[in-house]
Design a protein around this motif. Structure first.
Motif, PDB file in Angstrom:
ATOM      1  N   GLU A  31       1.312   9.089 -10.273  1.00 14.68           N
ATOM      2  CA  GLU A  31       2.592   9.256  -9.572  1.00 14.68           C
ATOM      3  C   GLU A  31       2.620   8.317  -8.374  1.00 14.68           C
ATOM      4  N   VAL A  32       3.675   7.516  -8.236  1.00 15.38           N
ATOM      5  CA  VAL A  32       3.827   6.627  -7.082  1.00 15.38           C
ATOM      6  C   VAL A  32       4.414   7.437  -5.933  1.00 15.38           C
ATOM      7  N   LEU A  33       3.701   7.489  -4.799  1.00 10.82           N
ATOM      8  CA  LEU A  33       4.118   8.287  -3.650  1.00 10.82           C
ATOM      9  C   LEU A  33       4.790   7.447  -2.564  1.00 10.82           C
ATOM     10  N   ALA A  34       4.327   6.212  -2.373  1.00 11.43           N
ATOM     11  CA  ALA A  34       4.891   5.363  -1.321  1.00 11.43           C
ATOM     12  C   ALA A  34       4.600   3.901  -1.612  1.00 11.43           C
ATOM     13  N   VAL A  35       5.528   3.037  -1.224  1.00 14.36           N
ATOM     14  CA  VAL A  35       5.345   1.592  -1.259  1.00 14.36           C
ATOM     15  C   VAL A  35       5.851   1.078   0.077  1.00 14.36           C
ATOM     16  N   MET A  65       1.070  -5.628   1.220  1.00 11.12           N
ATOM     17  CA  MET A  65       1.892  -4.514   0.756  1.00 11.12           C
ATOM     18  C   MET A  65       0.962  -3.338   0.487  1.00 11.12           C
ATOM     19  N   LEU A  66       1.466  -2.135   0.651  1.00 12.07           N
ATOM     20  CA  LEU A  66       0.685  -0.932   0.414  1.00 12.07           C
ATOM     21  C   LEU A  66       1.360  -0.110  -0.672  1.00 12.07           C
ATOM     22  N   ARG A  72      -4.100  11.907 -12.001  1.00 15.10           N
ATOM     23  CA  ARG A  72      -4.006  13.226 -12.644  1.00 15.10           C
ATOM     24  C   ARG A  72      -5.027  14.224 -12.119  1.00 15.10           C
ATOM     25  N   MET A  73      -6.067  13.754 -11.411  1.00  9.73           N
ATOM     26  CA  MET A  73      -7.075  14.650 -10.827  1.00  9.73           C
ATOM     27  C   MET A  73      -6.703  15.087  -9.413  1.00  9.73           C
ATOM     28  N   GLY A  74      -5.556  14.613  -8.908  1.00 12.33           N
ATOM     29  CA  GLY A  74      -5.104  14.992  -7.577  1.00 12.33           C
ATOM     30  C   GLY A  74      -5.632  14.116  -6.462  1.00 12.33           C
ATOM     31  N   ASP A  75      -6.243  12.973  -6.805  1.00 13.84           N
ATOM     32  CA  ASP A  75      -6.766  12.057  -5.791  1.00 13.84           C
ATOM     33  C   ASP A  75      -5.660  11.127  -5.312  1.00 13.84           C
ATOM     34  N   LEU A  76      -5.635  10.876  -4.000  1.00 13.70           N
ATOM     35  CA  LEU A  76      -4.705   9.924  -3.408  1.00 13.70           C
ATOM     36  C   LEU A  76      -5.365   8.557  -3.430  1.00 13.70           C
ATOM     37  N   LEU A  77      -4.714   7.586  -4.042  1.00  9.53           N
ATOM     38  CA  LEU A  77      -5.236   6.224  -4.132  1.00  9.53           C
ATOM     39  C   LEU A  77      -4.330   5.309  -3.325  1.00  9.53           C
ATOM     40  N   VAL A  78      -4.900   4.588  -2.372  1.00 12.70           N
ATOM     41  CA  VAL A  78      -4.149   3.658  -1.540  1.00 12.70           C
ATOM     42  C   VAL A  78      -4.628   2.253  -1.874  1.00 12.70           C
ATOM     43  N   THR A  79      -3.709   1.400  -2.317  1.00  7.23           N
ATOM     44  CA  THR A  79      -4.033   0.030  -2.693  1.00  7.23           C
ATOM     45  C   THR A  79      -3.260  -0.913  -1.785  1.00  7.23           C
ATOM     46  N   ARG A  87      -3.294 -10.371  -5.388  1.00 12.38           N
ATOM     47  CA  ARG A  87      -4.696  -9.966  -5.276  1.00 12.38           C
ATOM     48  C   ARG A  87      -4.806  -8.644  -4.539  1.00 12.38           C
ATOM     49  N   VAL A  88      -5.692  -7.755  -5.012  1.00 14.01           N
ATOM     50  CA  VAL A  88      -5.956  -6.492  -4.327  1.00 14.01           C
ATOM     51  C   VAL A  88      -6.870  -6.801  -3.143  1.00 14.01           C
ATOM     52  N   ALA A  89      -6.378  -6.550  -1.920  1.00 11.93           N
ATOM     53  CA  ALA A  89      -7.156  -6.812  -0.710  1.00 11.93           C
ATOM     54  C   ALA A  89      -8.103  -5.660  -0.406  1.00 11.93           C
ATOM     55  N   LYS A  90      -7.665  -4.441  -0.657  1.00  9.59           N
ATOM     56  CA  LYS A  90      -8.492  -3.262  -0.367  1.00  9.59           C
ATOM     57  C   LYS A  90      -7.954  -2.087  -1.154  1.00  9.59           C
ATOM     58  N   ARG A  91      -8.854  -1.174  -1.527  1.00 10.35           N
ATOM     59  CA  ARG A  91      -8.446   0.039  -2.233  1.00 10.35           C
ATOM     60  C   ARG A  91      -9.243   1.213  -1.668  1.00 10.35           C
ATOM     61  N   PHE A  92      -8.552   2.300  -1.399  1.00 10.18           N
ATOM     62  CA  PHE A  92      -9.173   3.511  -0.860  1.00 10.18           C
ATOM     63  C   PHE A  92      -8.853   4.675  -1.778  1.00 10.18           C
ATOM     64  N   ALA A  93      -9.767   5.630  -1.876  1.00 16.37           N
ATOM     65  CA  ALA A  93      -9.538   6.860  -2.645  1.00 16.37           C
ATOM     66  C   ALA A  93      -9.831   8.046  -1.740  1.00 16.37           C
ATOM     67  N   HIS A  94      -8.909   8.984  -1.691  1.00 18.68           N
ATOM     68  CA  HIS A  94      -9.065  10.221  -0.921  1.00 18.68           C
ATOM     69  C   HIS A  94      -9.025  11.369  -1.928  1.00 18.68           C
ATOM     70  N   LYS A  95     -10.170  11.977  -2.153  1.00 14.80           N
ATOM     71  CA  LYS A  95     -10.306  13.006  -3.185  1.00 14.80           C
ATOM     72  C   LYS A  95      -9.507  14.268  -2.848  1.00 14.80           C
ATOM     73  N   GLN A  96      -8.812  14.791  -3.844  1.00 16.98           N
ATOM     74  CA  GLN A  96      -8.071  16.044  -3.757  1.00 16.98           C
ATOM     75  C   GLN A  96      -7.198  16.136  -2.512  1.00 16.98           C
TER      76      GLN A  96
END
Length: 110
Positions: A31-35, A65-66, A72-79, A87-96
């Motif tokens: 699910e896309v939450l923000a751009v 751009m963010l 589907r596991m409820g993790d927030l992914l910020v790219t 090019r992907v400069a950075k990627r973060f994952a925040h579990k649940q």
């Protein structure tokens, strides 16, 4: 494109027609939450002086751009993407993590 859950970068060919240079596609189940694009403005300080006297140089790129998504596991992914090259400069994952997501992209330290 919201329907296909993708971001794309375009350029112009020699005839002036738009051509797609890159694309970033989010998995269909996410699910896309923000751009958000870079907030712009002048850079306050190109570096941060640390306690030991060393300098942490900021990664200054006005084309960043963010995109925040939830898998589907409820993790927030910020790219964080470079809007020119794709090019992907950075990627973060925040579990649940839970939302809502409000994002501002400004003066980033590398």
């Amino acid at each position: 494109d919201q329907a296909s859950k993708s971001l794309a970068g375009y350029g112009l060919d020699p005839n002036g027609a738009a051509i797609e240079l890159w694309s970033y596609v989010v998995p269909a189940e996410d699910e896309v939450l923000a751009v958000q694009k870079h907030a712009g403005g002048a850079v306050d300080n190109p570096g941060i002086i640390r306690g030991d006297g060393s300098v942490l140089v900021k990664y200054i790129n006005p084309n960043l751009m963010l995109m925040a998504t939830r898998n589907r596991m409820g993790d927030l992914l910020v790219t964080i993407l470079d809007g020119v090259s794709g090019r992907v400069a950075k990627r973060f994952a925040h579990k649940q993590s839970t939302g809502p997501v409000e994002a501002v992209l400004y003066d980033n330290a590398a």
